[in-house]
Design an enzyme around this catalytic site. Structure first.
Site, PDB file in Angstrom:
ATOM      1  N   SER A 137       7.825   9.149   4.527  1.00 44.79           N
ATOM      2  CA  SER A 137       6.450   8.655   4.647  1.00 44.79           C
ATOM      3  C   SER A 137       5.947   7.845   3.456  1.00 44.79           C
ATOM      4  O   SER A 137       4.870   7.251   3.539  1.00 44.79           O
ATOM      5  CB  SER A 137       5.496   9.812   4.934  1.00 44.79           C
ATOM      6  N   SER A 172       4.049   7.988   7.236  1.00 43.40           N
ATOM      7  CA  SER A 172       2.674   8.330   7.525  1.00 43.40           C
ATOM      8  C   SER A 172       1.681   7.862   6.458  1.00 43.40           C
ATOM      9  O   SER A 172       0.479   7.886   6.683  1.00 43.40           O
ATOM     10  CB  SER A 172       2.532   9.846   7.698  1.00 43.40           C
ATOM     11  N   LYS A 200      -3.904   8.896  -0.269  1.00 42.31           N
ATOM     12  CA  LYS A 200      -3.759   9.332   1.129  1.00 42.31           C
ATOM     13  C   LYS A 200      -4.729  10.482   1.364  1.00 42.31           C
ATOM     14  O   LYS A 200      -4.885  11.351   0.476  1.00 42.31           O
ATOM     15  CB  LYS A 200      -2.307   9.786   1.320  1.00 42.31           C
TER      16      LYS A 200
END
Lengths: 60, 462
Positions: B175, B151, B75
């Site tokens: 997330s 996310s 990420k």
């Protein structure tokens, strides 16, 4: 919190925190704060004994 | 099936080199990412150099580390040496590049894993959909018209599409678990404080967790064992020794399993309930375990997130409102206006909610709950509906994940494929007591062995 109180609170808090937003953005923040306030209601119904401490991770 | 074990065996036997593995991976990313938009940055030159180093070790007859040759991606809130840490925000592009890898990236590199690039996310990790206005949405590999979840959407979708077998993400309110659920991969959020967060862009320091995504529980365990260890740079990182889980993953054990009822039943669609039912049957779980503080814990997480996240960004929001994500900036500002009493109350409720859950764990080893109320919806959806109640989509897909990260317990999301939402998956949370990641992953492994939970690589579309 009623609508008028919430509106007044958000506008005052925005000013206190130094934001200068246009009216359309202020309306969006008010909408978001309404949602937060509705979710915060679930906290009010919990009976909190005095000895319950905040769950802090601060370790000096 | 363990991709890590397969790669290790192939490298040992000499049937493939790390350099070949990397070139294959680059080819897959170049083809598949056109439609899915998982990667915001590619580190192919670094990957080639790291692969060459692994091949050199092998040629010299040196022992190969645990994850030698395993391609991975992170990420884009993880620091990567020489790259700007975006945290999903265009406004961060002018920041200086990271001087060194974040701690978990470093640990994977030291274990021989090979970094392929950085992945898309909701801006500053505030969202459950990865509909990023600056970098575009990451699309669900099982149906490109739908969200990947967020996310850490890029992290889940890249694994679901078979681009890389391993990724890292973060989980403040769900997330890791939400995109795992919506993309059909295994995702793992260890106990709060287990893995160090140094060298990652923060969101809510009192709730931020980091963890892996993979195609099997065995791979999650393999990478989790490598990621563990203390780190003085993260004050919330527990000073606990490494407690490996992989060697005991298949040890037969009788687990006491329950299904969380109440909030987790009421807020779940029929499809989500069906996913849990399938897992409960295999694990012979007792139904309707009551955790009365679930809704309050969810509210506490929401309030703490709003206040802490809002405070983190307040100064920049005041100066550069227009530079922030339109889908979350007003929510961030509203968070920065939350009264102090609500925040303190939320932190006290958090402590009380954990106490009640610890009492439940005296009777159960593992609990089950849906990871999301619904399967993935269409990109651009503003509201979701759960049993007739309409809720804002971007803030609500985590409402079954939030109560659990609020109290910091370890959770593995396993992919289940209920008939009624085919071809889309829906994840189930496998939950254990704090520091019992071993039980959490053992139960998840059982579900995988029994075929209820499984990874299905998404076929290319169109």
């Amino acid at each position: 919190m009623n609508c008028e109180a919430l509106d007044t609170y958000v506008r005052s808090a925005l000013q206190l925190q130094g934001y200068a937003l246009d009216e359309a953005s202020v309306q969006q923040v008010i909408l978001q704060f309404e949602r937060i306030a509705a979710i915060a209601q679930a906290l009010e119904s919990v009976a909190l004994p005095l000895e319950v401490e905040p769950a802090s991770v601060f370790r000096p | 099936m363990s991709q890590v074990a397969d790669i290790a065996a192939a490298l040992r036997s000499g049937s493939i080199t790390a350099s070949q593995l990397v070139e294959d991976c680059i080819a897959r990313i170049r083809i598949r990412d056109i439609a899915l938009n998982c990667f915001t940055g590619r580190s192919f030159e670094r990957a080639r150099a790291e692969a060459a180093a692994v091949d050199a070790m092998r040629e010299q007859g040196l022992p190969l580390p645990a994850l030698a040759g395993v391609p991975f991606a992170v990420k884009n809130l993880f620091d990567v040496e020489g790259e700007v840490t975006l945290a999903g925000a265009r406004r961060n592009e002018d920041n200086p590049p990271a001087a060194r890898d974040g701690m978990l990236v470093q640990r994977l590199r030291d274990a021989g894993a090979i970094l392929m690039g950085m992945l898309n996310m909701d801006e500053h990790a505030y969202g459950f959909t990865t509909e990023n206005t600056s970098y575009g949405p990451t699309r669900n590999p099982h149906d490109a018209s739908r969200i990947s979840g967020g996310s850490s959407g890029g992290s889940a979708a890249a694994v679901a599409a078979g681009m890389v077998p391993l990724t890292l993400g973060s989980d403040t309110n769900g997330s890791i678990r939400v995109p795992s659920s919506l993309c059909g991969v295994f995702g793992f959020k260890p106990t709060y404080g287990r893995l160090p967060r140094s060298g990652s862009f923060p969101f809510v320091q009192g709730l931020d967790h980091l963890g892996p995504f993979a195609t099997s529980v065995e791979d999650l365990a393999a990478v989790y064992d490598v990621l563990q260890g203390t780190d003085p740079e993260d004050s919330a990182c527990a000073q606990r020794p490494v407690e490996p889980v992989l060697p005991q993953l298949s040890t037969p054990r009788k687990l006491r399993v329950g299904v969380l009822g109440g909030w987790f039943h009421e807020q779940a669609s029929e499809v989500a309930r069906e996913a849990v039912r399938q897992c409960a049957e295999v694990l012979q779980a007792k139904p309707d375990v009551q955790w009365s503080m679930a809704e309050a814990a969810r509210s506490a997480a929401f309030i703490i997130t709003g206040a802490e996240g809002g405070s983190l960004h307040r100064e920049n929001l005041r100066k550069d409102y227009a530079g922030y994500e339109p889908l979350s900036r007003d929510r961030l500002i509203a968070g920065s206006l939350i009264p102090g009493d609500w925040v303190v109350r939320a932190q006290r409720i958090r402590a009380l909610a954990l106490k009640e859950m610890l009492a439940i764990f005296e009777q159960y080893d593992v609990l089950l709950a849906p990871a999301t109320p619904l399967p993935a919806h269409e990109i651009g959806t503003a509201e979701i509906e759960i049993h007739g109640k309409r809720l804002p989509a971007r803030a609500s897909m985590g409402l079954l994940a939030q109560p659990l990260s609020c109290i910091g317990v370890p959770v593995c999301t396993v992919p289940v494929w209920p008939q009624d939402c085919a071809p889309m998956p829906l994840g189930v949370q496998v939950i254990a007591a704090p520091w019992r990641e071993d039980l959490c992953l053992a139960a998840a492994h059982l579900l995988e062995q029994q075929g209820v939970a499984r990874y299905v690589e998404a076929a290319p579309q169109g």
